[in-house]
Design a protein around this motif. Structure first.
Motif, short mmCIF file in Angstrom:
data_model
loop_
_atom_site.label_atom_id
_atom_site.label_comp_id
_atom_site.label_asym_id
_atom_site.label_seq_id
_atom_site.Cartn_x
_atom_site.Cartn_y
_atom_site.Cartn_z
N ASP A 542 -2.63 -10.98 8.19
CA ASP A 542 -2.32 -9.35 8.14
C ASP A 542 -0.67 -9.47 7.34
OD1 ASP A 542 -3.99 -8.03 9.35
OD2 ASP A 542 -3.52 -8.35 11.64
N LEU A 544 0.61 -11.11 4.96
CA LEU A 544 0.19 -11.43 3.71
C LEU A 544 -0.50 -9.91 3.47
CD1 LEU A 544 -1.60 -15.01 3.79
CD2 LEU A 544 0.88 -13.22 2.77
N GLU A 545 -1.28 -9.38 4.40
CA GLU A 545 -1.75 -8.12 3.52
C GLU A 545 -0.54 -7.21 3.56
OE1 GLU A 545 -5.72 -5.15 3.77
OE2 GLU A 545 -5.57 -7.19 4.55
N ALA A 546 -0.17 -7.00 4.12
CA ALA A 546 1.47 -6.08 4.16
C ALA A 546 2.28 -6.04 3.07
CB ALA A 546 1.70 -5.67 6.31
N GLY A 548 1.26 -6.74 0.51
CA GLY A 548 1.26 -6.85 -0.99
C GLY A 548 -0.14 -7.90 -1.61
N SER B 80 -0.96 -0.79 -0.20
CA SER B 80 -1.87 -2.01 1.00
C SER B 80 -2.23 -1.75 1.95
CB SER B 80 -0.35 -2.80 1.54
OG SER B 80 0.60 -2.59 2.40
N ILE B 82 -0.78 -1.76 4.95
CA ILE B 82 -0.52 -1.56 5.61
C ILE B 82 1.40 -1.52 5.77
CG2 ILE B 82 -0.28 -3.57 7.08
CD1 ILE B 82 -2.85 -4.56 6.67
N PRO B 84 4.38 -3.23 7.41
CA PRO B 84 5.21 -4.58 8.15
C PRO B 84 5.36 -4.16 9.98
CG PRO B 84 6.23 -4.36 6.07
CD PRO B 84 5.28 -2.53 5.99
N ILE B 95 6.53 -16.10 5.86
CA ILE B 95 5.84 -16.33 5.34
C ILE B 95 6.50 -17.72 4.34
CG2 ILE B 95 4.24 -16.43 2.89
CD1 ILE B 95 2.89 -14.99 4.90
N ARG B 109 6.61 -10.09 -4.75
CA ARG B 109 5.62 -9.35 -5.05
C ARG B 109 5.76 -7.52 -4.67
NH1 ARG B 109 0.60 -10.86 -4.83
NH2 ARG B 109 0.42 -13.30 -5.34
#
Lengths: 589, 283
Positions: A542, A544-546, A548, B80, B82, B84, B95, B109
Motif C-alpha cells: 500500500d 509503495l503504491e501510495a 507511485g 496512483s 492512493i 498517504p 521505505i 518517484r
C-alpha cells in the motif's frame, strides 16, 4: 499475596550487550495494594523496565524477586521461575496486534491455558473479563484482526483479566482507548488495588492515571527515581496535565491569586474544574485589585511553565526532572545511541556499494582458490585481518557463525566415521572440511558487507551501473527495485519472529530460554507468524503504491548518486593486496 | 471557505468480508462526507465506530466490500489512486533505511526535478525538526520520529491533503504537541487535514468536527457547537456529553463557570483560550 516486587541493581543491555545498557543499576520496589506509574519520555526505558520485570529480558547484572522468590533460577540464572510467571500478566505495547487464534474466544482461552481452569471456570472468567472492559459477548466469535484498533486493545486487556493475576503490568494501556474504555480501565485498576493486588503501569496519560497512582517512578535515560505524584506531573512541564497548565497560566495573568485554589479534593494533585471555576468566580467578585497586576497573556504563557515548577515542594528533584523536557530533545534509547556513535566509515552511506561488492567477490575468489586445510589456515588469518576493522558491526552475526561452526563439526564427524571397525578417518573428512571452511570464511567476509550499504544505495548502484541495459529491453530498474525490497523486507522477518518469541513468554508463560520459541508452541505460532508477515507485506505494498511505485516511470529520476571515491579505491586496493599476499605465502609454503 | 472538494464520499457502505464467507454487519453505513481544500477536519468517535475504516476509504486503500461513490480532486494523487495515510504504527510505510533516504526516494518517484530533490528533502526534514536525525537508521527512531518522517514526506511532495489516524496516541505529551504543531503548520500553509484522535484537548475552535458512531456520521459542525450546553447550563445537554466524549479541561471549567453565572463567549477549548476568555471577560 503479601510480598513486594524487588529489583536490585538491575542492568539490562540491548540484545544482552553490556556495552549498550538500556537500564543501568536500577533498584526499585513495587508493593501489592498499590498502583505504581512509570513515567518518562519516549525511549527513556519504561517499556524495557516492564519487560525486564516480566522476565522478557535477560539481566546483565542484578536480581529480581517477587515475594522473596527469585525470578531467574538455576545455577546460571537462565531459567524463569514458572510459579512467578503465573502470578502476573503483562500487556506489552502494541499488544493489540499479536493475535494467534481464529476468533476472540480462542485468544482468551490461549491466555488462560497455562492456568488450567475447568471449562465452566474459563467461561465464567471470560464473561467477567469482557464485561469489566466493556466488550460485547458477540465479539467472541469474531476474528480478532477484524476488530477495530480500540476493540483489539480492549481484548488484549480482557486476556490479562481473565487470568486473574496478582500483578498487572501494563504498557500504555490507555493508548487507543476511547473515553469509556479509559474509565473502565481506571475502574479495573481501582478494583485490583482494593483486592490488595498490585499494578505497574507505564504511561504518558497522566491526566487519566495520575489521580489513581499511589507511587510514581520517573524513568530517564535508563535510570529510575521515585517522585511524589505532584512533582512528577510538573516534571513534564510544558506538556503537564491541562489542569496544572491552566492553574499556572491563570496565576500568571493574575486571574487567580498565587495560592488558589487552596482546597483540593480527590487524588489528583490539581484542582477539579469545579474547584477552579469556584475560585475564578470568587476572585472576580472580589474584583478591583487586579488593575495592571497581571502579565499580558503571551508573557504569562511563557512564564507558566516556570511558575508551575516553582510550586513544586521538592525544588532540587523537580528542577532535575524538569530539565529533561527543557532541552527539548526526546530521549534516544541505548540501542539508538550505539547506532549513532558508529565511526563515519562504518556507516551504511560511506562506501560505494559497488566497491563493497567487488571487494567481497575478490576476497571470496581467493578463498575459493585455497585447496588444503593448511592453506585455509593462512587464509583465515587474512580474512580475520580484513574483517577486524568491522568487528563492531558484525557482533550480531556471531550467533550465526557459531551455529554454522557447530553444524560443520557435526557433519565432519559423521563424514569421517567408518563403522567396521569403528574409526575416524581424517582423509575421508578433509575434502568436506575444506569446503565448509571456505564457506565459513566467505560468510565472515560477507557479514560486514550487509552492514555497509542500505537497500536503496544498492538499488541505485545497480541502476547506475546497469541502467543502459534498460535500452536493450532488460527490465533492470524493476530488478533493482526488487532487490531493494527484498533487502528491506528481510530484517522485518527477523524482528517479527522476535516479537512472537517474546509473546510466547508473555502470554504462553513459557519458561524456556529467551528469544526462542519452545517447540510445543511452534505449531500455534507458525500460521499467525505467516499471516503477520503477509500483513506487513500488504501494508508495504500500500505504501509503495501510495508513492507511485505502481507503474515504472519511463525515465528514472536520481536525486542522489553513489560515487566511487578514494576511500572506495583504498578498500578495494587493500582487498586485492591481501589476496595477493595470500597467494605468495601459499606458494612459499 | 473554499468550496472545492478534495475528496467526496456519497452513500459509501463498507462491509467486511469474513473468513466464513458471510458479509458481516457493515462498518460504514451509507456515509456521505467531503473534505474541502485547505480544511481541517477532526474525526472523533468511540472504539469500533468506523473511524479507521473511513480513513482507509478516504486514502483509497479499501477496494473490497465497498459500495457508493468516491470522487477525488487532485490529479497527481488520483494517478496512483492512493493518498498517504499516516498511522499509529508508521513502520511499514517507511521505505528508506533512513529518513533522508525515505524522502529522497519519495521525491524521485514523484518526478521532482533531480537537482532540487536533496534540498527539498532536507528542507522538509528540517521543518519537522528531524534535521539531526535524518541519517539515523529508521529502526532506531522513536515512534514519534517515525511519524514525523512520514509527515515530512507529505510535506516534501506538497500533498494537498493529509490523513492522520490517531498518530499521537503512543507519543509522550511533548512529542504529541510537536507532531500536532507540525501538522497545524502544514494546515496553515494550505493543506487539508483529516485528524483522527481520542484526545479532545487537541481540538481548536475553528476546527470542523465530525463524530462517528456505529458506522454513521452523527455530528458534523464547528468544535464550539460540540460543547454548547443549553442556556441553563444543564449537564448532559451538549452533543459531546451525549456521545460519551471526555471534554477538555478548559471546557469543563467553562461549564462550571456557567453554573456560577459567568458565561464565556466564545467557549474556550484550550487552556490558552480559557485564560484569554477569563481576561477578556474581566477587562
Amino acid at each position: 499475596m503479601k510480598g513486594s516486587w524487588l529489583m536490585q541493581d538491575v542492568s539490562v543491555g540491548a540484545g544482552g550487550d553490556a556495552k549498550k545498557l538500556l537500564l543501568e543499576r536500577v533498584s526499585a520496589e513495587f508493593r501489592p495494594g498499590e498502583i505504581t506509574l512509570l513515567i518518562g519520555h519516549n525511549g527513556a526505558g519504561k517499556s524495557t523496565l516492564l519487560e525486564t520485570l516480566a522476565g522478557l529480558r535477560k539481566l546483565n547484572d542484578g536480581s529480581i524477586s517477587l515475594d522473596g522468590e527469585p525470578l531467574w533460577m538455576g545455577r546460571k540464572r537462565n531459567k524463569l521461575n514458572r510459579a512467578l510467571l503465573l502470578s502476573f500478566g503483562i500487556a506489552m505495547q502494541q499488544s493489540e496486534s499479536q493475535w494467534f487464534a481464529p476468533n476472540a474466544r480462542e485468544e482468551l482461552l490461549y491466555s488462560l491455558r497455562p492456568y488450567k481452569p475447568s471449562a465452566e471456570e474459563a467461561e465464567r472468567r471470560i464473561q467477567a473479563a469482557l464485561q469489566s472492559i466493556g466488550l460485547q459477548p458477540d465479539l467472541l466469535e469474531r476474528d480478532p484482526w477484524t476488530l477495530s484498533g480500540g476493540q483489539q486493545r480492549r481484548l488484549a486487556i480482557a486476556c490479562l483479566l481473565a487470568c486473574e493475576p496478582d500483578w498487572l503490568l501494563l504498557d500504555e494501556p490507555t493508548a487507543g482507548l476511547d473515553a469509556d474504555g479509559t474509565r473502565r480501565l481506571c475502574a479495573i485498576l481501582e478494583a485490583h488495588r482494593a483486592a490488595w493486588r498490585g499494578a505497574v503501569v507505564a504511561t504518558h496519560d497522566l491526566e487519566a492515571l495520575l489521580p489513581l497512582a499511589d507511587r510514581v517512578v520517573v524513568v530517564r535515560r535508563g535510570e529510575v527515581r521515585e517522585a511524589a505524584p505532584a512533582e512528577a506531573a510538573l516534571a513534564l512541564a510544558a506538556a503537564a496535565p491541562q489542569a496544572l497548565r491552566a492553574q499556572a497560566l491563570l496565576r500568571g495573568t493574575a486571574a487567580l491569586p498565587p495560592e488558589a485554589p487552596a482546597q483540593r479534593s480527590g487524588g489528583a494533585p490539581w484542582p477539579t474544574p469545579r474547584e477552579l471555576a469556584a475560585e475564578l468566580a470568587r476572585e472576580r467578585r472580589r474584583g478591583g485589585n487586579r488593575g495592571g497586576a497581571g502579565e499580558p497573556l503571551a508573557e504569562a504563557a511563557r512564564n507558566a511553565t516556570a511558575a508551575a515548577s516553582d510550586t513544586a515542594s521538592a525544588p532540587a528533584a523537580a528542577s532535575d526532572t524538569a530539565s529533561a523536557p527543557a532541552d527539548g530533545k526526546p530521549e534516544t534509547s541505548g540501542a539508538a545511541r550505539a547506532q549513532i556513535e558508529r565511526a563515519v566509515w562504518l556507516r551504511p552511506d560511506y562506501f560505494d556499494p559497488r566497491a563493497v561488492v567487488l571487494a567481497y567477490f575478490l576476497l571470496s575468489a581467493f578463498v575459493l582458490y585455497l585447496g588444503s586445510i593448511k592453506e585455509l589456515a593462512v587464509g583465515a588469518i587474512v580474512v580475520v585481518a580484513a574483517a577486524a576493522p568491522f568487528s563492531s558491526i558484525m557482533r550480531k552475526w556471531w550467533k550465526v557463525l557459531r551455529g554454522f561452526a557447530i553444524v560443520s563439526i557435526i557433519l565432519l564427524l559423521i563424514g569421517g566415521l567408518s563403522w567396521s571397525p569403528l574409526a575416524f578417518s581424517w582423509a575421508k573428512a578433509e575434502p568436506a572440511a575444506v569446503k565448509l571452511s571456505q564457506l565459513m570464511l566467505i560468510m565472515v567476509i560477507g557479514m560486514p558487507m550487509l552492514e555497509l550499504m542500505t537497500p536503496l544505495r544498492l538499488q541505485r548502484a545497480i541502476q547506475q551501473t546497469f541502467g543502459w541495459m534498460a535500452r536493450i529491453g532488460i527490465p533492470i530498474h524493476s530488478v533493482g527495485l526488487l532487490i531493494m525490497l527484498i533487502f528491506r523486507f528481510i530484517p522485518l522477518l527477523g524482528r517479527e519472529w522476535e516479537r512472537f518469541a517474546k509473546l510466547a513468554h508473555a502470554r504462553g508463560k513459557a519458561a524456556s530460554r529467551l528469544g526462542t520459541v519452545p517447540i510445543r508452541m511452534l505449531r500455534v505460532i507458525f500460521i499467525p507468524f505467516v499471516r503477520s508477515i503477509l500483513r506487513i507485506a500488504e501494508e508495504m505494498a500500500d505504501a509503495l503504491e501510495a508513492r507511485g511505485y505502481g507503474s515504472m516511470p519511463a525515465k528514472p529520476v536520481y536525486g542522489f548518486r553513489v560515487a566511487f571515491r578514494r576511500s572506495d579505491a583504498l578498500m578495494l586496493g587493500l582487498a586485492a593486496l591481501g589476496g595477493f599476499l595470500l597467494l605468495i605465502i601459499i606458494r612459499l609454503l | 471557505m473554499q468550496e472545492k472538494a478534495e475528496i467526496m464520499l456519497e452513500g459509501v457502505t463498507v462491509t467486511p468480508a469474513l473468513w466464513n464467507g458471510n458479509g458481516g454487519e457493515p462498518i460504514l453505513k451509507g456515509v456521505s462526507f467531503s473534505v474541502r481544500s485547505g480544511e481541517w477536519v477532526t474525526l472523533i468517535g468511540g472504539n469500533g465506530s468506523g473511524k479507521s475504516t473511513m480513513m482507509k476509504v478516504l486514502a483509497g486503500m479499501l477496494t473490497k466490500g465497498i459500495s457508493g461513490m468516491i470522487a477525488r480532486q487532485n490529479a497527481r494523487e488520483a494517478s496512483s489512486g492512493i493518498i498517504p495515510l499516516v498511522l499509529q504504527q508508521p513502520d511499514a510505510g517507511i521505505i528508506g533505511a533512513t529518513p533522508w533516504e525515505d524522502i529522497v526516494s519519495l521525491l524521485e518517484r514523484n518526478g521532482a526535478e533531480a537537482s532540487t530533490i536533496i534540498a527539498k528533502a532536507e528542507e522538509a526534514l528540517r521543518s519537522v525538526g528531524l534535521e539531526e536525525r535524518m541519517r539515523q537508521p529508521v529502526e532506531t527512531l522513536s515512534g514519534g520520529q517515525k511519524q514525523l518522517t512520514a509527515i515530512a514526506g507529505c510535506m516534501a511532495v506538497n500533498a494537498s491533503i493529509l490523513l492522520l489516524d490517531e498518530v499521537t496516541s503512543m507519543l509522550d505529551p511533548i512529542m504529541s504537541r510537536e507532531v500536532l504543531n507540525g501538522v497545524r503548520a502544514l494546515h496553515r500553509d494550505g493543506s487539508a487535514v483529516v485528524w483522527v484522535t481520542q484526545k479532545l484537548e487537541e481540538l481548536r475552535s475553528g476546527d470542523r468536527v465530525v463524530i462517528m458512531h456505529d458506522g454513521e456520521i452523527r455530528f458534523d459542525g464547528k468544535a464550539s457547537e460540540l460543547f454548547r450546553r443549553d442556556s441553563r447550563g444543564e449537564a448532559n445537554s451538549s452533543i459531546a456529553e451525549r456521545y460519551g466524549l471526555e471534554p477538555p479541561y478548559a471546557v469543563r471549567t467553562a461549564w462550571e463557570l456557567q453554573r456560577e453565572g459567568i458565561l464565556l463567549e466564545p467557549l474556550p477549548l484550550t487552556i490558552e483560550e480559557l485564560a484569554e476568555a477569563v481576561l477578556n471577560d474581566e477587562g
